[in-house]
Scaffold this motif. Sequence first.
Motif, short mmCIF file in Angstrom:
data_model
loop_
_atom_site.label_atom_id
_atom_site.label_comp_id
_atom_site.label_asym_id
_atom_site.label_seq_id
_atom_site.Cartn_x
_atom_site.Cartn_y
_atom_site.Cartn_z
N SER A 24 -52.16 -5.53 47.16
CA SER A 24 -53.06 -6.23 46.22
C SER A 24 -54.03 -5.29 45.51
N PRO A 44 -55.08 -11.99 47.85
CA PRO A 44 -53.68 -11.64 47.56
C PRO A 44 -53.58 -11.23 46.10
N GLU A 45 -52.38 -10.92 45.66
CA GLU A 45 -52.18 -10.55 44.26
C GLU A 45 -51.06 -11.37 43.65
N SER A 93 -50.83 -8.05 50.79
CA SER A 93 -49.75 -8.56 49.96
C SER A 93 -48.41 -8.24 50.61
#
Length: 206
Positions: free
Chosen positions: A120, A79-80, A114
Amino acid sequence: MINDMNKFIAIVGSNSNKSTNRELLEYMKNHFQNQAEIELVEIKGLPIFKKSADKYVPQAAKDIAIKIENADGVIITTPEYDHSIPAVLSSALAWLSYGIHPLLDKPVMITGASYGSLGSSRAQAQLRQILDSPELKARIMPSSEFLLGHSLQAFDDNGDLKDMAAAKQLDGLFKDFLQFVNISKQLNNANSVNIQKAEQFSWDKD
């Protein structure tokens, strides 16, 4: 199952119990089951990385390292958070390069999901840079990031991708990764030197 089928370790780069990045890897495991054997590996149980005088590495990290060493390749999904990878993934990669080097010259495919529209992308760029570091020196498939945006709405009730274009893109990237892994098996002429350099790297000079 075909005996010569490639075995991949898929690292869930999140400690969330309801991660869409885990959903993405579960989709890949099921969708590509006739092309490769994919085993999901969790890192959420690892302690936060900390240097020690005796270079202690937790057994859980050693277990993951053994799985990686025995695999033909690795898939990492991230993920980011704040334009970067999660702390839990950064910590896991630190453990996996602290006196042990399972990712060295290991073929890696980067993916990510994301909630927003960018999938992401910045985190994946950072992850690529980390994996190319002297301590890790993984062999990352070039120009191959799979960016799954709006991930909360990306999967149907069966866990399949709703967006057919995204599914088709992932199909193509996975086929490329299979070829990349097979080519990589012939590209280990510098492996012994790479191992020596990684072992000579000092974590005490920071």
